[in-house]
Design a protein around this motif. Sequence first.
Motif, short mmCIF file in Angstrom:
data_model
loop_
_atom_site.label_atom_id
_atom_site.label_comp_id
_atom_site.label_asym_id
_atom_site.label_seq_id
_atom_site.Cartn_x
_atom_site.Cartn_y
_atom_site.Cartn_z
N GLU A 160 0.83 -1.20 0.00
CA GLU A 160 0.00 0.00 0.00
C GLU A 160 0.87 1.25 0.00
O GLU A 160 0.60 2.21 -0.73
N GLN A 161 1.95 1.24 0.80
CA GLN A 161 2.85 2.39 0.84
C GLN A 161 3.53 2.60 -0.51
O GLN A 161 3.61 3.72 -1.02
N VAL A 162 4.00 1.49 -1.11
CA VAL A 162 4.66 1.60 -2.40
C VAL A 162 3.70 2.12 -3.45
O VAL A 162 4.02 3.00 -4.25
N PHE A 163 2.46 1.60 -3.43
CA PHE A 163 1.48 2.02 -4.44
C PHE A 163 1.13 3.49 -4.29
O PHE A 163 1.21 4.26 -5.23
N LEU A 181 2.80 1.18 -10.37
CA LEU A 181 2.86 0.11 -9.38
C LEU A 181 4.25 -0.50 -9.40
O LEU A 181 4.80 -0.75 -10.46
N VAL A 182 4.80 -0.73 -8.24
CA VAL A 182 6.08 -1.41 -8.13
C VAL A 182 5.80 -2.86 -7.74
O VAL A 182 5.24 -3.12 -6.67
N PRO A 183 6.18 -3.83 -8.59
CA PRO A 183 5.88 -5.23 -8.27
C PRO A 183 6.54 -5.68 -6.97
O PRO A 183 7.59 -5.19 -6.58
N ALA A 184 5.91 -6.63 -6.32
CA ALA A 184 6.45 -7.18 -5.07
C ALA A 184 7.78 -7.86 -5.34
O ALA A 184 7.96 -8.57 -6.33
N SER A 185 8.71 -7.65 -4.43
CA SER A 185 10.02 -8.30 -4.51
C SER A 185 9.92 -9.74 -4.00
O SER A 185 8.91 -10.13 -3.40
N GLU A 186 10.99 -10.51 -4.22
CA GLU A 186 11.02 -11.87 -3.67
C GLU A 186 10.87 -11.84 -2.15
O GLU A 186 10.20 -12.70 -1.56
N GLY A 225 -12.01 -19.78 7.87
CA GLY A 225 -10.84 -19.87 8.74
C GLY A 225 -9.50 -19.85 8.07
O GLY A 225 -8.47 -20.10 8.71
N ASN A 226 -9.45 -19.56 6.76
CA ASN A 226 -8.18 -19.49 6.05
C ASN A 226 -7.55 -18.10 6.17
O ASN A 226 -8.21 -17.14 6.58
N ALA A 227 -6.31 -18.00 5.76
CA ALA A 227 -5.69 -16.71 5.46
C ALA A 227 -5.61 -16.60 3.94
O ALA A 227 -5.56 -17.62 3.24
N ILE A 228 -5.60 -15.38 3.41
CA ILE A 228 -5.57 -15.21 1.95
C ILE A 228 -4.66 -14.08 1.55
O ILE A 228 -4.61 -13.03 2.19
N ILE A 229 -3.90 -14.33 0.49
CA ILE A 229 -3.09 -13.30 -0.18
C ILE A 229 -3.70 -13.10 -1.56
O ILE A 229 -3.96 -14.07 -2.28
N VAL A 230 -3.94 -11.85 -1.93
CA VAL A 230 -4.52 -11.54 -3.24
C VAL A 230 -3.49 -10.84 -4.10
O VAL A 230 -2.84 -9.88 -3.66
N LYS A 231 -3.32 -11.33 -5.32
CA LYS A 231 -2.51 -10.65 -6.33
C LYS A 231 -3.49 -10.17 -7.40
O LYS A 231 -3.92 -10.91 -8.27
N PRO A 232 -3.88 -8.89 -7.35
CA PRO A 232 -4.85 -8.38 -8.32
C PRO A 232 -4.20 -8.02 -9.65
O PRO A 232 -2.98 -7.81 -9.72
N GLU A 256 4.96 -12.47 -10.54
CA GLU A 256 4.65 -12.52 -9.11
C GLU A 256 3.55 -13.54 -8.82
O GLU A 256 3.59 -14.25 -7.81
N ALA A 257 2.56 -13.62 -9.71
CA ALA A 257 1.49 -14.60 -9.52
C ALA A 257 2.04 -16.02 -9.54
O ALA A 257 1.67 -16.86 -8.71
N LEU A 258 2.93 -16.31 -10.48
CA LEU A 258 3.49 -17.65 -10.59
C LEU A 258 4.36 -17.99 -9.39
O LEU A 258 4.35 -19.12 -8.89
N ALA A 259 5.13 -16.99 -8.90
CA ALA A 259 5.97 -17.23 -7.74
C ALA A 259 5.13 -17.55 -6.51
O ALA A 259 5.45 -18.44 -5.72
#
Length: 488
Positions: A9-12, A43-48, A179-186, A220-223
Amino acid sequence: MATAHQEAEQVFHSFTAEGVRPSEATDDLLVTDPWTGKVAAHLVPASEGMIAGAVEAAAAAFHANQWETRHRRAGWLDAAADAIEADRAALVDLMVRHIGKPVKAAGFEVGRSAGFLRACARHAHEIGGETVPLDSAPNGAGRHGIAERVPLGVILGITPFNAPANLLVQKVAPALATGNAIIVKPAPEGAAVALRIAAAFREGGLPDGLFQVLLGGAEEALALAAHPAVAAVTLTGGTAAGEAVARAAGAKPFLGELGGNSANIVCDDADIEDAAARIAPSAYEASGQQCISTQRIIVDRRVRPAFEDALLARIDALSAGDPGKPETDLGPVVHARAADRIMAMVEAAAADGARLLREPRREGCLIHPTLVCDAPRDARVVREEVFGPVAVLMEADGFEQAVAIANDCEFGLQAACFTARLDRAMAAGRMLRAGSVWINEASRFRLDNYPFGGFGKSGTGREGIKYAMDEMTTWKFLGIRLPGGYPA
């Protein structure tokens, strides 16, 4: 320590403006307003490191909150729905500027998204298990069995641009409710909306790490999909993207709502005016950029002239233009690359002998409603997913031939049939090779409480409130031996 979502969010937000990013990094993803042509965001893509940190934080949050009650999880969803409704104006503005969605459609999407969260909150209370009658087997005496649905762990959600709020909550709400956790790559064009919705969840009291947003593209989605700590993947997007992500994910559960090429049949006994009134917006609103938008219109030859006249009248009544105006029915497609692809498909069909009953007038990224007639059966506009404001009018000699034409397709997401006969309605439901079939309603109509998904290249698994929750959980069995058996 900031979560990966907060870093994203900060990067965006550091680089959202019409100005220029201070450093000229070549890996930036640019989001362009398709109506004005101006840069709307960098947008700056997420790093490893961000990817690894996000998965680690999600796994920790999953374990820390695994004993939370259904009541508490439902409360998070209801609170997020309240926050989303309060943020309606900002979300609508982002959809208009980042994807060209007309303001009235964007407003409807925000309301639907909040409603979906509340519906999932209600259903969270109904998720249950069952007892298993172990003594039905000879050696099961004195044993008691319990089966229940349990969460999978860390879910990866990959979401498209075309409904950046609704298709995001379609994944986030069922994941959190169970009860899951979720990461979203939009998709990049939907990133700003995703971040604001994540902020709404944070405002509603959701613990850190349970829902994070990471920015980026295919790499990033594939990683993320390949990460060993990601337990399952749910994706809405094109078929090629879905197949690539499924390969990266390997043996993990995969829920893929992929491409479409929806057939809408108009029988000789149909209410012609009603069919035209429903099919026209189904084909052209949202600029045809929905997987269930009407693409192939298969009409019985005996009613074709009347239907064609009625459809053209409905098409001509649609308003195409500035997505910021409340009267606009369809705005621009998402970017110039999409417009180029759509125009090339229509031009190729015309070169091969198709007639254009309404031509694809283009103004920048805006393509006016286009109706292609009598295209060759092997034309791209017939075989592939156009994902634009283009429909193809085809003729059939009777109901059975219409069904055969509809089924001559690699996709099978949602289809429709207009008829006054109950026997034809039931036959269409059985014979059409699609995950959902509507009778006397066009193919773009969707409700959230039925199983939604496709056959063939349209994907695997099912969304919808109850059905998505089933996909994001698995059965777990507990067997108990009672020493000495049951008391006499």
